[in-house]
Design a protein around this motif. Sequence first.
Motif, PDB file in Angstrom:
ATOM      1  N   ARG A  16      36.552  33.740  36.328  1.00  0.00           N
ATOM      2  CA  ARG A  16      36.690  35.167  36.048  1.00  0.00           C
ATOM      3  C   ARG A  16      35.829  35.923  37.056  1.00  0.00           C
ATOM      4  NH1 ARG A  16      39.617  36.584  32.087  1.00  0.00           N
ATOM      5  NH2 ARG A  16      40.075  35.093  30.442  1.00  0.00           N
ATOM      6  N   LEU A  17      36.382  36.998  37.574  1.00  0.00           N
ATOM      7  CA  LEU A  17      35.615  37.800  38.537  1.00  0.00           C
ATOM      8  C   LEU A  17      34.451  38.476  37.831  1.00  0.00           C
ATOM      9  CD1 LEU A  17      38.510  39.470  40.555  1.00  0.00           C
ATOM     10  CD2 LEU A  17      37.169  37.447  41.169  1.00  0.00           C
ATOM     11  N   SER A  18      33.274  38.396  38.409  1.00  0.00           N
ATOM     12  CA  SER A  18      32.087  39.017  37.805  1.00  0.00           C
ATOM     13  C   SER A  18      32.243  40.523  37.688  1.00  0.00           C
ATOM     14  CB  SER A  18      30.845  38.709  38.654  1.00  0.00           C
ATOM     15  OG  SER A  18      30.621  37.331  38.704  1.00  0.00           O
ATOM     16  N   ALA A  19      32.781  41.146  38.708  1.00  0.00           N
ATOM     17  CA  ALA A  19      32.916  42.603  38.732  1.00  0.00           C
ATOM     18  C   ALA A  19      34.077  43.109  37.885  1.00  0.00           C
ATOM     19  CB  ALA A  19      33.089  43.077  40.166  1.00  0.00           C
ATOM     20  N   ALA A  20      35.015  42.246  37.539  1.00  0.00           N
ATOM     21  CA  ALA A  20      36.188  42.639  36.749  1.00  0.00           C
ATOM     22  C   ALA A  20      36.652  41.417  35.945  1.00  0.00           C
ATOM     23  CB  ALA A  20      37.298  43.143  37.659  1.00  0.00           C
ATOM     24  N   PRO A  21      35.974  41.114  34.817  1.00  0.00           N
ATOM     25  CA  PRO A  21      36.251  39.880  34.086  1.00  0.00           C
ATOM     26  C   PRO A  21      37.647  39.773  33.482  1.00  0.00           C
ATOM     27  CG  PRO A  21      34.459  41.117  33.052  1.00  0.00           C
ATOM     28  CD  PRO A  21      34.853  41.853  34.287  1.00  0.00           C
ATOM     29  N   GLU A  22      38.391  40.842  33.507  1.00  0.00           N
ATOM     30  CA  GLU A  22      39.776  40.754  33.022  1.00  0.00           C
ATOM     31  C   GLU A  22      40.693  40.056  34.030  1.00  0.00           C
ATOM     32  OE1 GLU A  22      39.433  44.903  34.897  1.00  0.00           O
ATOM     33  OE2 GLU A  22      38.149  43.508  33.836  1.00  0.00           O
ATOM     34  N   TYR A  23      40.167  39.797  35.222  1.00  0.00           N
ATOM     35  CA  TYR A  23      40.929  39.100  36.256  1.00  0.00           C
ATOM     36  C   TYR A  23      40.423  37.662  36.392  1.00  0.00           C
ATOM     37  CZ  TYR A  23      42.933  43.532  37.590  1.00  0.00           C
ATOM     38  OH  TYR A  23      43.619  44.717  37.576  1.00  0.00           O
ATOM     39  N   ALA A  24      41.364  36.728  36.437  1.00  0.00           N
ATOM     40  CA  ALA A  24      41.013  35.311  36.521  1.00  0.00           C
ATOM     41  C   ALA A  24      41.922  34.595  37.519  1.00  0.00           C
ATOM     42  CB  ALA A  24      41.140  34.661  35.149  1.00  0.00           C
TER      43      ALA A  24
ATOM     44  N   VAL B 296      32.115  35.138  40.982  1.00  0.00           N
ATOM     45  CA  VAL B 296      32.592  34.718  39.666  1.00  0.00           C
ATOM     46  C   VAL B 296      31.440  34.447  38.708  1.00  0.00           C
ATOM     47  CG1 VAL B 296      34.695  33.726  40.636  1.00  0.00           C
ATOM     48  CG2 VAL B 296      32.699  32.266  40.282  1.00  0.00           C
ATOM     49  N   GLY B 297      31.773  34.397  37.417  1.00  0.00           N
ATOM     50  CA  GLY B 297      30.801  34.044  36.401  1.00  0.00           C
ATOM     51  C   GLY B 297      30.523  32.549  36.410  1.00  0.00           C
TER      52      GLY B 297
END
Length: 94
Positions: free
Chosen positions: A47-55, A30-31
Amino acid sequence: MSKTGARCFVSVLKREEVVARLSAAVKPFVGSGAWVEDYGQYHRSFRLSAAPEYAFGFGVSRVAYSPDTFRAYPEIWGRYESNIVYSPIVREDR
């Protein structure tokens, strides 16, 4: 909570210990960000670092802060320290 997919767990660990373990477990994925404490609950969205649109998120409070919820459950009340609410990963359109 079943409509949102949120899950509730209890732990014998203190709130601060739960927060530290959760933080360490998700840190590689995560960030950055900080936990916020209000009304006796620590909570944070990730938020996922590899896919920030997912939380996803967690809320951690003391079982003792929820007497109306847990007094009806003698197997929890007085035996567990922390109440953990997990909101599963969802896609958030920005």
